[in-house]
Design an enzyme around this catalytic site. Sequence first.
Site, PDB file in Angstrom:
ATOM      1  N   THR A   1      43.947  17.539  74.477  1.00 26.32           N
ATOM      2  CA  THR A   1      44.875  18.016  73.452  1.00 26.32           C
ATOM      3  C   THR A   1      44.149  18.869  72.417  1.00 26.32           C
ATOM      4  O   THR A   1      44.667  19.898  71.963  1.00 26.32           O
ATOM      5  CB  THR A   1      45.560  16.828  72.754  1.00 26.32           C
TER       6      THR A   1
ATOM      7  N   HIS B   1      43.713  22.252  73.833  1.00 26.13           N
ATOM      8  CA  HIS B   1      44.959  23.023  73.764  1.00 26.13           C
ATOM      9  C   HIS B   1      45.134  23.639  72.377  1.00 26.13           C
ATOM     10  O   HIS B   1      45.526  24.804  72.240  1.00 26.13           O
ATOM     11  CB  HIS B   1      46.164  22.123  74.066  1.00 26.13           C
TER      12      HIS B   1
ATOM     13  N   LEU C   1      50.697  11.093  84.436  1.00 22.13           N
ATOM     14  CA  LEU C   1      50.279  11.263  83.042  1.00 22.13           C
ATOM     15  C   LEU C   1      50.085  12.742  82.721  1.00 22.13           C
ATOM     16  O   LEU C   1      50.278  13.176  81.588  1.00 22.13           O
ATOM     17  CB  LEU C   1      48.979  10.503  82.776  1.00 22.13           C
TER      18      LEU C   1
END
Length: 347
Positions: A44, A47, A266
């Site tokens: 994350t 990102h 996931l």
Amino acid sequence: MDGLMTAVVKQYHKEGADIVKKEIPKIGPDEVLIKVKATSICGTDVHIYVWNEWAKSRIKPPKTMGHEFVGEVVEIGENVTSVKVGDLVSAETHIVCGKCRACRTGNAHICENTLILGVDTDGAFAEYIKVPESNVWINDKNIPLEILSIQEPLGNAVHTVFSGDVVGKSVAVIGCGPIGMMAIPLLKRTGAAAIFAIEPADYRRELAHKLGATRVINPLREDVVSIIKSETEGYGADVVLDFSGNPTAIRQGLEYIAKGGRMSILGLPDNEVPIDITNNVVFKGITIQGITGRRMYDTWYTVKGLLKSGLAEDLKPIITHTFPLTEYQKGMELMIKGQCGKVVLYP
């Protein structure tokens, strides 16, 4: 506590981040201030760093990045009773409302009003972080700091692996990024009969083998479906765990999953995934599960027990690189290239 601290902040609506000096967070009556001892880089965070479409739609700069960490409590709010100064802690990163239907029915991990550390609130790529008392997890001081800093993603792996039975089962692990890698020693320790690690990056395939995968497969050069079928007497994998979000890999997984099998996903696909529901889902009688975060706080207790029973030692090869917080860019570059396991930063 007054003063300034160093932090990695997403300041602008563009690629990158900056090292800045900012005020140490002020805590409220129900909050805890933690001095960060180690923090690890998550997908994350990557990102947000590269500023992909998801980040553009979710992140509101300026925002201190990071959410996986371990640290020492240095200040507590006046209403805090379960945590004391000096405790070695980590935190559940989903800040939930406790009032919505999901929260009130034992599904707080999918709270309708979730805020995430380092995404919606300031995070752990800093010398200090504040979190609600209800999110604080008190750690075992006998576990290495590096391992304690990765409990949040480890919880994702635990939730995914144990969302069904794996004992004596053949299991395919799609995507050997850090969370997929963590699934491998979990599966080995809990008695999976065969572990197929499917990963295009050479570095990560080698690490997956070292962690205990019985067969590593390069999906760019090998026929994944044929290999898994041939090594499971033609039946296919009993369990398929997707950590990649790759549409092609997910479709393939539905081809080699055994009848009556379980697929837990996931990974987050960037686009829609067209699948043959008739032949690969209905007629096979399989179960498909979406996995989000960690069950609160069941997963954390499971992680605690597993680490105490020896999993902490099994996980050490996953932590491949460490850097000072100010050199976070080196870790980001390794993550982007897929040339690492888990990267830990020290403020």
